[in-house]
Design a protein around this motif. Sequence first.
Motif, PDB file in Angstrom:
ATOM      1  N   GLN A  12       4.720   0.523  10.088  1.00 53.86           N
ATOM      2  CA  GLN A  12       4.507  -0.347   8.926  1.00 53.86           C
ATOM      3  C   GLN A  12       3.270  -1.212   9.106  1.00 53.86           C
ATOM      4  OE1 GLN A  12       8.375  -2.320   8.324  1.00 53.86           O
ATOM      5  NE2 GLN A  12       8.512  -1.058   6.498  1.00 53.86           N
ATOM      6  N   TYR A  16       7.215   9.710   7.155  1.00 45.18           N
ATOM      7  CA  TYR A  16       8.551   9.562   6.595  1.00 45.18           C
ATOM      8  C   TYR A  16       9.544  10.479   7.296  1.00 45.18           C
ATOM      9  CZ  TYR A  16       7.655   6.224   2.888  1.00 45.18           C
ATOM     10  OH  TYR A  16       7.396   5.066   2.206  1.00 45.18           O
ATOM     11  N   PHE A  48      16.997  -4.673  10.878  1.00 45.32           N
ATOM     12  CA  PHE A  48      16.091  -5.791  10.632  1.00 45.32           C
ATOM     13  C   PHE A  48      16.725  -7.111  11.049  1.00 45.32           C
ATOM     14  CE2 PHE A  48      12.351  -4.490   8.210  1.00 45.32           C
ATOM     15  CZ  PHE A  48      12.634  -3.150   8.082  1.00 45.32           C
ATOM     16  N   GLU A  52      12.990  -8.482   2.515  1.00 49.01           N
ATOM     17  CA  GLU A  52      12.705  -7.296   3.334  1.00 49.01           C
ATOM     18  C   GLU A  52      13.428  -6.041   2.862  1.00 49.01           C
ATOM     19  OE1 GLU A  52      13.542  -8.728   7.402  1.00 49.01           O
ATOM     20  OE2 GLU A  52      11.384  -8.573   7.677  1.00 49.01           O
ATOM     21  N   GLN A  53      13.915  -6.042   1.599  1.00 48.63           N
ATOM     22  CA  GLN A  53      14.609  -4.834   1.153  1.00 48.63           C
ATOM     23  C   GLN A  53      13.642  -3.673   0.964  1.00 48.63           C
ATOM     24  OE1 GLN A  53      17.647  -5.386  -1.965  1.00 48.63           O
ATOM     25  NE2 GLN A  53      17.320  -7.565  -1.742  1.00 48.63           N
ATOM     26  N   SER A  76      10.760  -3.274   2.573  1.00 51.54           N
ATOM     27  CA  SER A  76      10.364  -2.823   3.890  1.00 51.54           C
ATOM     28  C   SER A  76      11.482  -2.057   4.574  1.00 51.54           C
ATOM     29  CB  SER A  76      10.049  -4.081   4.590  1.00 51.54           C
ATOM     30  OG  SER A  76       9.607  -4.341   5.582  1.00 51.54           O
ATOM     31  N   GLY A  77      12.719  -2.499   4.344  1.00 49.97           N
ATOM     32  CA  GLY A  77      13.869  -1.781   4.895  1.00 49.97           C
ATOM     33  C   GLY A  77      13.948  -0.358   4.361  1.00 49.97           C
ATOM     34  N   MET A  78      13.689  -0.210   3.068  1.00 55.37           N
ATOM     35  CA  MET A  78      13.690   1.136   2.484  1.00 55.37           C
ATOM     36  C   MET A  78      12.626   2.007   3.130  1.00 55.37           C
ATOM     37  SD  MET A  78      14.142   1.037  -1.554  1.00 55.37           S
ATOM     38  CE  MET A  78      15.578   0.271  -2.228  1.00 55.37           C
ATOM     39  N   GLU A  79      11.440   1.423   3.296  1.00 49.85           N
ATOM     40  CA  GLU A  79      10.366   2.189   3.925  1.00 49.85           C
ATOM     41  C   GLU A  79      10.792   2.700   5.293  1.00 49.85           C
ATOM     42  OE1 GLU A  79       6.656   0.178   4.325  1.00 49.85           O
ATOM     43  OE2 GLU A  79       6.450  -0.062   2.156  1.00 49.85           O
ATOM     44  N   MET A  80      11.458   1.831   6.056  1.00 44.77           N
ATOM     45  CA  MET A  80      11.886   2.251   7.391  1.00 44.77           C
ATOM     46  C   MET A  80      13.001   3.290   7.320  1.00 44.77           C
ATOM     47  SD  MET A  80      10.021   1.241   9.759  1.00 44.77           S
ATOM     48  CE  MET A  80      11.061   1.866  11.068  1.00 44.77           C
ATOM     49  N   MET A  81      13.712   3.349   6.177  1.00 39.24           N
ATOM     50  CA  MET A  81      14.716   4.400   6.021  1.00 39.24           C
ATOM     51  C   MET A  81      14.079   5.635   5.388  1.00 39.24           C
ATOM     52  SD  MET A  81      18.207   2.476   4.895  1.00 39.24           S
ATOM     53  CE  MET A  81      17.536   1.299   3.746  1.00 39.24           C
ATOM     54  N   ALA A  82      12.766   5.686   5.408  1.00 37.17           N
ATOM     55  CA  ALA A  82      12.025   6.835   4.893  1.00 37.17           C
ATOM     56  C   ALA A  82      12.232   7.041   3.397  1.00 37.17           C
ATOM     57  CB  ALA A  82      12.378   8.112   5.659  1.00 37.17           C
ATOM     58  N   VAL A  83      12.471   5.946   2.676  1.00 38.58           N
ATOM     59  CA  VAL A  83      12.573   6.027   1.225  1.00 38.58           C
ATOM     60  C   VAL A  83      11.396   5.236   0.666  1.00 38.58           C
ATOM     61  CG1 VAL A  83      13.946   5.379  -0.776  1.00 38.58           C
ATOM     62  CG2 VAL A  83      15.072   6.160   1.307  1.00 38.58           C
ATOM     63  N   ASP A  84      10.588   5.882  -0.163  1.00 37.96           N
ATOM     64  CA  ASP A  84       9.419   5.199  -0.701  1.00 37.96           C
ATOM     65  C   ASP A  84       9.856   4.254  -1.819  1.00 37.96           C
ATOM     66  OD1 ASP A  84       7.102   4.363  -1.849  1.00 37.96           O
ATOM     67  OD2 ASP A  84       6.118   6.315  -1.763  1.00 37.96           O
ATOM     68  N   PRO A  85       9.710   2.934  -1.609  1.00 39.02           N
ATOM     69  CA  PRO A  85      10.191   2.004  -2.632  1.00 39.02           C
ATOM     70  C   PRO A  85       9.473   2.176  -3.964  1.00 39.02           C
ATOM     71  CG  PRO A  85       9.026   0.823  -0.880  1.00 39.02           C
ATOM     72  CD  PRO A  85       9.145   2.248  -0.439  1.00 39.02           C
TER      73      PRO A  85
END
Lengths: 267, 260
Positions: free
Chosen positions: A52, A76, A86, B126-127, B129-138
């Motif tokens: 990120q 991804y 987090f 951070e929702q 950013s959390g999605m991004e880390m779950m490999a979901v493009d916000p």
Amino acid sequence: MPLIKIRDLHFYRGDRAIFEGVNIDIYRGKITAIMGPSGTGKTTLLRLIGGQLRPDRGTIEVDGQDVHKLSRSELYELRKRMGMLFQSGALLTDIPVFDNVAFPLREHTDLPESMIHDLVLMKLQAVGLRGARDLMPSELSGGMARRVALARAVTLDPMMVMYDEPFTGQDPISMGTLVNLIHKMNDAMDLTSIVVSHDVTETAEIADVIYLLSEGKVIEKGSPVQLKRSSSQWVQQFMQGLPDGPVPFHYSNVSLADDLFAQEESA
Amino acid sequence: MIETIRSLGRWGLGTFERLGRGHLFLFRTLAGVPEIFLRLSLLVHQLFSVGVLSVFLILISGLFVGMVLGLQGYNTLVDFGAEESLGVLVSLSLVRELGPVVSALLFAGRAGSALTAEIGLMKSTEQLSGMEMMAVDPIHRVIAPRFLAGLISMPLLAALFSAVGIFGGFLVGHGLLGVDDGAFWSQMQVKTDWYDDVLNGVIKSIVFGFVVTWIALFEGYDATPTSEGVGRATTRTVVHSAFAILGLDFVLTALMFGEG
Ligand SMILES: Nc1ncnc2c1ncn2[C@@H]1O[C@H](COP(=O)(O)OP(=O)(O)OP(=O)(O)O)[C@@H](O)[C@H]1O
Ligand SMILES: [Mg+2]
């Protein structure tokens, strides 16, 4: 070969150096703890590993791939195999606990709803919150939210999990359960875990390796036993939580006397 | 002096950088739109919160605007003995101008500000950013469905606004002031052209819907992730939308009705 290989990492926020030449190896199947005073950049490190943030210099390899050279879709794909807890939990506030934990499964798999149901309940059971499945995130306490986030971080059975402060805000009982859980999951699910934490005792209990960070550098690394025996004053102060010693408590600053004096002058 | 020039330069650079980010954001959003057709439930959900929840406001406002048009129009027309043309006046004002413009302004205040606040809060907690880390493009998962919902809702809301407004004008004109109802409706039908008036009005409202939703979503996505930042972004959405709507309305009107 380590799962994560960080070499010569440099990262700046404006003019302020957060990392200046950090090298870290994180081995498969192990629990690696990253510790350091508040504001040293532990969260920043996890975000760099997750792709990120971009380092200003140096490389981060995860499972043989340079994270910052990957295309968007490759990144991804890699993230599907990384779980992240987090510091704030980062739960989706418009859907209940159950759907939060089911979210990665629904996004990335075609599993039938009945199987998702079972998987989610198993994960919630593990963090002791099966009964809270219908609550909304706003109805959870901080500690509960973090446990839900933990369940969510492992729903896709990732190869590694990054825990950002998993123990803060937990009562002694859930703290003990969490410490155990992280340990058990690491062994049972064949995970690689990175734990960022301030809780020296709990972390030392489960960590195989501890890295101590401060002022942009790795100050010390080794097993908990090695660190406790370390001759460095800095390490001793941190591991024992002593108020006096070489570790600065204050955000780098001019001395208090100068600051007070300056105000008097201008007044 | 130097300092003034410098800050002017910084402001200029900052503005252009934001414009650039705004366009990149738009392209990524548009790229995410086709995916939504595979997951219509996401869109339906947003159509409800963006569109349906604005309906009440649009209906009430439309009715009053139409009633005022009826009153004012009658007072002017009656001096020329042309009160029979009240229907034309009301319908043309609404369909060409007031329908698209006023409903877009209301939409920006009601749905636009809500979108900005929602996205901004998701960012600050951070929702995203959390999605991004779950490999979901916000942008695909969160932004694109809202964008499409705004695009679809706006023309429909504008049409509702105009329809209710015309009815309001009729209520006042016929019920209160005694204009002949046959004349009201038939003159209106003869003088309101399908292509020149109705379709142009619809085009306007599609453009406004596009711009307002884009501004609202981008302001939220680009907000400073603090409560103050989200508050400021919400204000900016309403202000920038209003400027964009009124400015574009002039340009579009000049293009559409310039020669006629
Ligand atoms: N978005 C940002 N913009 C500018 N500076 C930032 C930003 N986020 C963090 N920082 C700075 O980077 C430094 C490291 O932040 P980080 O959140 O990584 O610390 P941390 O080690 O996780 O601290 P804690 O233990 O309190 O969570 C901090 O000193 C902070 O001032
Ligand atoms: Mg942190």
